[in-house]
Design an enzyme around this catalytic site. Structure first.
Site, PDB file in Angstrom:
ATOM      1  N   GLY A 122       0.797  -1.230   0.000  1.00  0.00           N
ATOM      2  CA  GLY A 122       0.000   0.000   0.000  1.00  0.00           C
ATOM      3  C   GLY A 122       0.826   1.275   0.000  1.00  0.00           C
ATOM      4  O   GLY A 122       0.288   2.365  -0.190  1.00  0.00           O
ATOM      5  N   GLN A 137     -13.918  17.649  11.502  1.00  0.00           N
ATOM      6  CA  GLN A 137     -13.282  17.551  12.824  1.00  0.00           C
ATOM      7  C   GLN A 137     -12.475  18.828  13.061  1.00  0.00           C
ATOM      8  O   GLN A 137     -11.256  18.830  13.049  1.00  0.00           O
ATOM      9  CB  GLN A 137     -12.405  16.317  12.885  1.00  0.00           C
ATOM     10  CG  GLN A 137     -13.227  15.043  12.702  1.00  0.00           C
ATOM     11  CD  GLN A 137     -12.418  13.806  12.948  1.00  0.00           C
ATOM     12  OE1 GLN A 137     -11.839  13.633  14.012  1.00  0.00           O
ATOM     13  NE2 GLN A 137     -12.352  12.941  11.954  1.00  0.00           N
ATOM     14  N   HIS A 145     -16.037  23.175   5.321  1.00  0.00           N
ATOM     15  CA  HIS A 145     -17.127  22.868   6.247  1.00  0.00           C
ATOM     16  C   HIS A 145     -17.420  24.053   7.187  1.00  0.00           C
ATOM     17  O   HIS A 145     -18.566  24.386   7.435  1.00  0.00           O
ATOM     18  CB  HIS A 145     -16.780  21.616   7.036  1.00  0.00           C
ATOM     19  CG  HIS A 145     -17.828  21.254   8.022  1.00  0.00           C
ATOM     20  ND1 HIS A 145     -19.136  20.999   7.662  1.00  0.00           N
ATOM     21  CD2 HIS A 145     -17.781  21.125   9.370  1.00  0.00           C
ATOM     22  CE1 HIS A 145     -19.840  20.731   8.740  1.00  0.00           C
ATOM     23  NE2 HIS A 145     -19.048  20.795   9.778  1.00  0.00           N
ATOM     24  N   LYS A 164     -31.293  21.218  14.025  1.00  0.00           N
ATOM     25  CA  LYS A 164     -30.796  19.823  13.956  1.00  0.00           C
ATOM     26  C   LYS A 164     -30.035  19.464  15.233  1.00  0.00           C
ATOM     27  O   LYS A 164     -29.231  20.258  15.714  1.00  0.00           O
ATOM     28  CB  LYS A 164     -29.872  19.683  12.737  1.00  0.00           C
ATOM     29  CG  LYS A 164     -29.176  18.348  12.624  1.00  0.00           C
ATOM     30  CD  LYS A 164     -28.461  18.191  11.294  1.00  0.00           C
ATOM     31  CE  LYS A 164     -26.968  18.329  11.404  1.00  0.00           C
ATOM     32  NZ  LYS A 164     -26.272  18.113  10.145  1.00  0.00           N
TER      33      LYS A 164
HETATM   34  C1  R5P Z   1     -22.859  19.012   9.060  1.00  0.00           C
HETATM   35  O1  R5P Z   1     -22.725  19.938   9.822  1.00  0.00           O
HETATM   36  C2  R5P Z   1     -22.727  19.135   7.580  1.00  0.00           C
HETATM   37  O2  R5P Z   1     -22.938  20.430   7.130  1.00  0.00           O
HETATM   38  C3  R5P Z   1     -23.643  18.166   6.877  1.00  0.00           C
HETATM   39  O3  R5P Z   1     -24.977  18.521   7.150  1.00  0.00           O
HETATM   40  C4  R5P Z   1     -23.389  16.755   7.322  1.00  0.00           C
HETATM   41  O4  R5P Z   1     -22.020  16.439   7.243  1.00  0.00           O
HETATM   42  C5  R5P Z   1     -24.179  15.764   6.495  1.00  0.00           C
HETATM   43  O5  R5P Z   1     -23.954  14.485   6.968  1.00  0.00           O
HETATM   44  P1  R5P Z   1     -25.032  13.336   6.822  1.00  0.00           P
HETATM   45  O6  R5P Z   1     -25.406  13.277   5.354  1.00  0.00           O
HETATM   46  O7  R5P Z   1     -24.322  12.109   7.291  1.00  0.00           O
HETATM   47  O8  R5P Z   1     -26.188  13.685   7.685  1.00  0.00           O
END
Ligand code: R5P
Length: 315
Positions: free
Chosen positions: A38, A97, A131, A194
Site C-alpha cells: 500500500g 473535525q 465545512h 438539527k
Molecule cells: C454538518 O454539519 C454538515 O454540514 C452536513 O450537514 C453533514 O455532514 C451531512 O452528513 P449526513 O449526510 O451524514 O447527515
C-alpha cells in the site's frame, strides 16, 4: 500561462483534466504507483524548475490514501525547485473535525492536516465550501475558500421553480443558505434545528419559518449518510412543503445513504464533482452532478494573473 503547471492526484483526475483543458494547459506528467503493502510511490516526470504549480487532489474516500498522495506529491514537487505550490483541494477531508468534540480527549484533526500541508511545503491553498470558515485560521499560509453559490444559483434559476424558499438544514449552514437566498430573492430563509447526537447520526427537531405550499431548496456543504437531508425533507413535508430539492457541494455519500434516501421526501439531490461518484452512486437517478471545473479554472487564472478573487466567496 507558460510558467504554470497543473498536476493531479488520482482522486479527481477527470475534474483536473477539464480544469486543465479550460486553461489550455496539459496536465503535468507524473507517475503514481503503490507497493504491494500500500505504500505510495510518486515520480514527477518533467522539469518544473521555477514553475507556478497547482496540485489538484480531493482528500475524499479513501481519505488517508488520498491525503498521503497529496503530501507525497507536494514533497516530490517541492524537491524539484518550483516557484510556488498551490494545493487545490476541492473537497477538504477531515474538515468536520474542526474542534474538540464531546467530553473526552479528542484531536482537532482539521488543524493537524493544515499543519502537515504547511510543513510539507504547500505555499497556498485553494478549496471550495470548507465545512466551516474558521478552518482558514488553522493555516499559516494563504487560503482561498471559494463558494459553489454561483453555480448553484445558475442551476436553480435554470430549473425555474416558482414559490421557492431556501432552507438551511442546520445552524452551521445559515450563512451559506442566506447567500443563495439573497442572490435569488431576499434575506428570508427557513432554518432546521438539527440535533447531532454522535458522528453520522442526527435528528431534525424543529422548523423555524413557513414552508406551506413552498418549493424548498436545501443548501448544505456535505451529504454523507444523507441523514441530515432526509430528516430535513421529512420535517419540511410534514409542514406542507411541495417539492424538496437539495443542493449540496460535496457528495461524500457513505454508509446507509441509499436506505436513508428511501425513507425521505427528497425529489432531487444536486451535487458538485468535487468528489467523483462511485459506479453505484451514479446509478441513483435522484442524484445529479454539476461540473465545478469552470469556477476552479477561473480561480486559478485569477491567481496566476494576480487578480482578486472577490465575488467567489460567501461574503
Ligand atoms: C454538518 O454539519 C454538515 O454540514 C452536513 O450537514 C453533514 O455532514 C451531512 O452528513 P449526513 O449526510 O451524514 O447527515
Amino acid at each position: 500561462m507558460m510558467e504554470v503547471k497543473i498536476f493531479s492526484g488520482r482522486s479527481v483526475l477527470n475534474l483536473s483534466k477539464s480544469i486543465a483543458k479550460l486553461l489550455n494547459i496539459e496536465l503535468g506528467k507524473s507517475t503514481i504507483n503503490c507497493f504491494n503493502d500500500g505504500e505510495i510511490n510518486i515520480q514527477i516526470n518533467e522539469n518544473i524548475r521555477g514553475k507556478d504549480i497547482f496540485l489538484i487532489q480531493s482528500t475524499c474516500f479513501p481519505v488517508n490514501d488520498n491525503l498521503m498522495e497529496l503530501i507525497l506529491m507536494t514533497d516530490a514537487i517541492k524537491r524539484s525547485s518550483p516557484k510556488r505550490i498551490t494545493a487545490v483541494i476541492p473537497y477538504f477531508g477531515y474538515s468536520r473535525q474542526d474542534r474538540k468534540i464531546g467530553k473526552f480527549r479528542s484531536p482537532i484533526t482539521a488543524k493537524v492536516i493544515a499543519d502537515i500541508l504547511y510543513t510539507t511545503g504547500v505555499n497556498r491553498i485553494l478549496t471550495i465550501d470548507l465545512h466551516s470558515e474558521y478552518i482558514q485560521g488553522f493555516f499559516n499560509i494563504p487560503i482561498d475558500n471559494i463558494s459553489s453559490s454561483s453555480i448553484f444559483l445558475k442551476d436553480i434559476k435554470k430549473i425555474g421553480l416558482k414559490d421557492i424558499v431556501i432552507v438551511s438544514p442546520d445552524i452551521g449552514g445559515i450563512k451559506r443558505s442566506r447567500k443563495i437566498a439573497q442572490l435569488l430573492y431576499n434575506n428570508n430563509i427557513v432554518i432546521i434545528d438539527k440535533l447531532r447526537t454522535k458522528a453520522n447520526t442526527s435528528q431534525a427537531l424543529n422548523l423555524i419559518g413557513n414552508v406551506e405550499n413552498k418549493n424548498c431548496i436545501l443548501i448544505d456543504d456535505i451529504i454523507d449518510t444523507g441523514k441530515t437531508l432526509c430528516n430535513a425533507s421529512n420535517i419540511l413535508k410534514l409542514n406542507g412543503a411541495k417539492k424538496i430539492l437539495s443542493y449540496t457541494t460535496h457528495p461524500v455519500l457513505s454508509g446507509k445513504l441509499e436506505k436513508n434516501l428511501k425513507k425521505s421526501n427528497i425529489d432531487e439531490i444536486v451535487v458538485c464533482n468535487t468528489i467523483p461518484l462511485s459506479k453505484k452512486m451514479q446509478r441513483l437517478s435522484i442524484i445529479r452532478t454539476i461540473d465545478i471545473s469552470k469556477i476552479i479554472a477561473e480561480a486559478i487564472k485569477r491567481m496566476v494573473f494576480k487578480k482578486s478573487l472577490s465575488g467567489m466567496f460567501i461574503d
